[in-house]
Design a protein around this motif. Structure first.
Motif, PDB file in Angstrom:
ATOM      1  N   LYS A  69       0.866  -1.168   0.000  1.00 54.82           N
ATOM      2  CA  LYS A  69       0.000   0.000   0.000  1.00 54.82           C
ATOM      3  C   LYS A  69       0.903   1.218   0.000  1.00 54.82           C
ATOM      4  O   LYS A  69       1.845   1.298   0.779  1.00 54.82           O
ATOM      5  N   ILE A  70       0.625   2.168  -0.902  1.00 51.44           N
ATOM      6  CA  ILE A  70       1.443   3.372  -0.983  1.00 51.44           C
ATOM      7  C   ILE A  70       0.548   4.607  -0.957  1.00 51.44           C
ATOM      8  O   ILE A  70      -0.644   4.526  -1.229  1.00 51.44           O
ATOM      9  N   ASP A  71       1.178   5.730  -0.630  1.00 51.10           N
ATOM     10  CA  ASP A  71       0.490   7.011  -0.600  1.00 51.10           C
ATOM     11  C   ASP A  71       0.893   7.790  -1.847  1.00 51.10           C
ATOM     12  O   ASP A  71       2.049   8.208  -1.970  1.00 51.10           O
ATOM     13  N   LEU A  72      -0.035   7.983  -2.760  1.00 52.85           N
ATOM     14  CA  LEU A  72       0.275   8.709  -3.995  1.00 52.85           C
ATOM     15  C   LEU A  72       0.620  10.172  -3.732  1.00 52.85           C
ATOM     16  O   LEU A  72       1.326  10.792  -4.520  1.00 52.85           O
ATOM     17  N   ALA A  73       0.145  10.721  -2.609  1.00 51.27           N
ATOM     18  CA  ALA A  73       0.434  12.120  -2.283  1.00 51.27           C
ATOM     19  C   ALA A  73       1.911  12.328  -1.949  1.00 51.27           C
ATOM     20  O   ALA A  73       2.392  13.456  -1.969  1.00 51.27           O
ATOM     21  N   ALA A  74       2.631  11.250  -1.673  1.00 50.46           N
ATOM     22  CA  ALA A  74       4.045  11.350  -1.340  1.00 50.46           C
ATOM     23  C   ALA A  74       4.931  11.529  -2.575  1.00 50.46           C
ATOM     24  O   ALA A  74       6.117  11.839  -2.447  1.00 50.46           O
ATOM     25  N   TYR A 104      -3.243   0.892 -13.737  1.00 52.50           N
ATOM     26  CA  TYR A 104      -4.061   1.256 -12.586  1.00 52.50           C
ATOM     27  C   TYR A 104      -5.534   1.065 -12.905  1.00 52.50           C
ATOM     28  O   TYR A 104      -5.935   1.069 -14.059  1.00 52.50           O
ATOM     29  N   GLU A 105      -6.297   0.862 -11.845  1.00 52.27           N
ATOM     30  CA  GLU A 105      -7.744   0.758 -11.987  1.00 52.27           C
ATOM     31  C   GLU A 105      -8.336   2.106 -11.617  1.00 52.27           C
ATOM     32  O   GLU A 105      -8.068   2.633 -10.544  1.00 52.27           O
ATOM     33  N   ASP A 106      -9.141   2.664 -12.517  1.00 51.19           N
ATOM     34  CA  ASP A 106      -9.731   3.975 -12.244  1.00 51.19           C
ATOM     35  C   ASP A 106     -11.066   3.833 -11.535  1.00 51.19           C
ATOM     36  O   ASP A 106     -11.482   2.729 -11.171  1.00 51.19           O
ATOM     37  N   LYS A 107     -11.746   4.948 -11.327  1.00 47.29           N
ATOM     38  CA  LYS A 107     -13.014   4.962 -10.598  1.00 47.29           C
ATOM     39  C   LYS A 107     -14.073   4.081 -11.243  1.00 47.29           C
ATOM     40  O   LYS A 107     -14.914   3.510 -10.558  1.00 47.29           O
ATOM     41  N   ASP A 108     -14.029   3.956 -12.561  1.00 42.52           N
ATOM     42  CA  ASP A 108     -15.015   3.162 -13.290  1.00 42.52           C
ATOM     43  C   ASP A 108     -14.675   1.682 -13.335  1.00 42.52           C
ATOM     44  O   ASP A 108     -15.440   0.883 -13.869  1.00 42.52           O
ATOM     45  N   GLY A 109     -13.504   1.302 -12.817  1.00 41.94           N
ATOM     46  CA  GLY A 109     -13.086  -0.091 -12.832  1.00 41.94           C
ATOM     47  C   GLY A 109     -12.318  -0.482 -14.081  1.00 41.94           C
ATOM     48  O   GLY A 109     -12.032  -1.656 -14.289  1.00 41.94           O
ATOM     49  N   ASP A 110     -11.989   0.496 -14.931  1.00 39.85           N
ATOM     50  CA  ASP A 110     -11.229   0.219 -16.147  1.00 39.85           C
ATOM     51  C   ASP A 110      -9.744   0.117 -15.825  1.00 39.85           C
ATOM     52  O   ASP A 110      -9.225   0.848 -14.986  1.00 39.85           O
ATOM     53  N   LEU A 111      -9.040  -0.778 -16.521  1.00 40.69           N
ATOM     54  CA  LEU A 111      -7.602  -0.924 -16.359  1.00 40.69           C
ATOM     55  C   LEU A 111      -6.908  -0.003 -17.358  1.00 40.69           C
ATOM     56  O   LEU A 111      -7.093  -0.130 -18.560  1.00 40.69           O
ATOM     57  N   MET A 112      -6.137   0.947 -16.839  1.00 39.50           N
ATOM     58  CA  MET A 112      -5.496   1.964 -17.667  1.00 39.50           C
ATOM     59  C   MET A 112      -3.984   1.865 -17.511  1.00 39.50           C
ATOM     60  O   MET A 112      -3.489   1.396 -16.491  1.00 39.50           O
ATOM     61  N   ASP A 116      -0.577   7.750 -19.089  1.00 39.42           N
ATOM     62  CA  ASP A 116      -1.391   8.185 -20.230  1.00 39.42           C
ATOM     63  C   ASP A 116      -2.154   9.484 -19.981  1.00 39.42           C
ATOM     64  O   ASP A 116      -2.571  10.135 -20.919  1.00 39.42           O
ATOM     65  N   VAL A 117      -2.351   9.828 -18.717  1.00 41.03           N
ATOM     66  CA  VAL A 117      -3.093  11.050 -18.368  1.00 41.03           C
ATOM     67  C   VAL A 117      -2.208  11.917 -17.486  1.00 41.03           C
ATOM     68  O   VAL A 117      -1.227  11.439 -16.907  1.00 41.03           O
ATOM     69  N   PRO A 118      -2.503  13.204 -17.357  1.00 39.59           N
ATOM     70  CA  PRO A 118      -1.723  14.068 -16.472  1.00 39.59           C
ATOM     71  C   PRO A 118      -1.734  13.553 -15.024  1.00 39.59           C
ATOM     72  O   PRO A 118      -2.685  12.896 -14.595  1.00 39.59           O
ATOM     73  N   TRP A 119      -0.680  13.871 -14.287  1.00 40.14           N
ATOM     74  CA  TRP A 119      -0.487  13.359 -12.926  1.00 40.14           C
ATOM     75  C   TRP A 119      -1.683  13.665 -12.018  1.00 40.14           C
ATOM     76  O   TRP A 119      -2.151  12.805 -11.282  1.00 40.14           O
ATOM     77  N   GLY A 120      -2.187  14.885 -12.050  1.00 39.47           N
ATOM     78  CA  GLY A 120      -3.308  15.258 -11.193  1.00 39.47           C
ATOM     79  C   GLY A 120      -4.549  14.447 -11.467  1.00 39.47           C
ATOM     80  O   GLY A 120      -5.269  14.029 -10.542  1.00 39.47           O
ATOM     81  N   MET A 121      -4.822  14.190 -12.725  1.00 35.12           N
ATOM     82  CA  MET A 121      -5.972  13.374 -13.099  1.00 35.12           C
ATOM     83  C   MET A 121      -5.768  11.931 -12.644  1.00 35.12           C
ATOM     84  O   MET A 121      -6.699  11.276 -12.174  1.00 35.12           O
ATOM     85  N   PHE A 122      -4.539  11.455 -12.759  1.00 36.73           N
ATOM     86  CA  PHE A 122      -4.209  10.100 -12.326  1.00 36.73           C
ATOM     87  C   PHE A 122      -4.441   9.928 -10.831  1.00 36.73           C
ATOM     88  O   PHE A 122      -5.097   8.982 -10.403  1.00 36.73           O
ATOM     89  N   THR A 123      -3.919  10.859 -10.025  1.00 35.75           N
ATOM     90  CA  THR A 123      -4.052  10.726  -8.572  1.00 35.75           C
ATOM     91  C   THR A 123      -5.501  10.841  -8.107  1.00 35.75           C
ATOM     92  O   THR A 123      -5.883  10.233  -7.120  1.00 35.75           O
ATOM     93  N   SER A 124      -6.317  11.587  -8.829  1.00 37.21           N
ATOM     94  CA  SER A 124      -7.710  11.719  -8.419  1.00 37.21           C
ATOM     95  C   SER A 124      -8.577  10.538  -8.844  1.00 37.21           C
ATOM     96  O   SER A 124      -9.629  10.308  -8.262  1.00 37.21           O
ATOM     97  N   SER A 125      -8.132   9.775  -9.835  1.00 43.06           N
ATOM     98  CA  SER A 125      -8.964   8.669 -10.316  1.00 43.06           C
ATOM     99  C   SER A 125      -8.405   7.285  -9.998  1.00 43.06           C
ATOM    100  O   SER A 125      -9.114   6.296 -10.174  1.00 43.06           O
ATOM    101  N   CYS A 126      -7.171   7.189  -9.526  1.00 46.68           N
ATOM    102  CA  CYS A 126      -6.541   5.886  -9.270  1.00 46.68           C
ATOM    103  C   CYS A 126      -7.116   5.240  -8.010  1.00 46.68           C
ATOM    104  O   CYS A 126      -7.161   5.854  -6.946  1.00 46.68           O
ATOM    105  N   LYS A 127      -7.545   3.996  -8.125  1.00 49.29           N
ATOM    106  CA  LYS A 127      -8.048   3.233  -6.985  1.00 49.29           C
ATOM    107  C   LYS A 127      -7.112   2.089  -6.609  1.00 49.29           C
ATOM    108  O   LYS A 127      -7.013   1.735  -5.446  1.00 49.29           O
TER     109      LYS A 127
END
Length: 136
Positions: A69-74, A104-112, A116-127
């Motif tokens: 388990k990691i903290d993406l905010a770090a 990574y698995e996003d909010k919708d359950g898709d494997l991405m 591929d997306v900007p860092w901020g978008m990644f951290t907000s959608s990564c589960k």
């Protein structure tokens, strides 16, 4: 037969009725099973960490019998994240970096695919993060 009527008057059905509850009146019941104080403290600490801005996600790797388990905010970007995953799983060493992909698995359950997306978008959608073996 006269004794039967006295018996019914003395011991009414209400007096012998079985009820569920704590003895000695009606204390307020919060929940069942009761939560021990150490669990309450653990839950409070977890909630405080989440409110402090931690973005904790689970990381798994194909073939590894454990999760991390990691903290993406770090991390400030994909390069730091990739380096941390290298150190954590030792999977990219010895020229094997091309055999693995970080997804990574996003909010919708898709494997991405990570990156591929900007860092901020990644951290907000990564589960969840997952390191997979590339199939050629």
């Amino acid at each position: 037969m006269d004794g039967g009527a006295d018996y019914m008057d003395t011991y009414s059905l209400k007096a012998t009725e079985l009820t569920l509850g704590l003895p000695g009146g009606r204390p307020q019941v919060v929940g069942w099973p009761p939560i021990r104080s150490y669990r309450k403290n653990t839950l409070k600490a977890t909630k405080a960490a989440a409110e402090a801005g931690g973005l904790f996600v689970k990381v798994s790797m194909d073939g590894a019998p454990y999760l991390r388990k990691i903290d993406l905010a770090a991390y400030e970007g994909y390069e730091e994240l990739s380096k941390a995953l290298e150190d954590m799983f030792k999977c990219f060493e010895g020229g094997k970096g091309s055999e693995y992909a970080i997804t990574y698995e996003d909010k919708d359950g898709d494997l991405m695919l990570v990156g591929d997306v900007p860092w901020g978008m990644f951290t907000s959608s990564c589960k969840k993060l997952r390191i997979i073996t590339k199939r050629i």
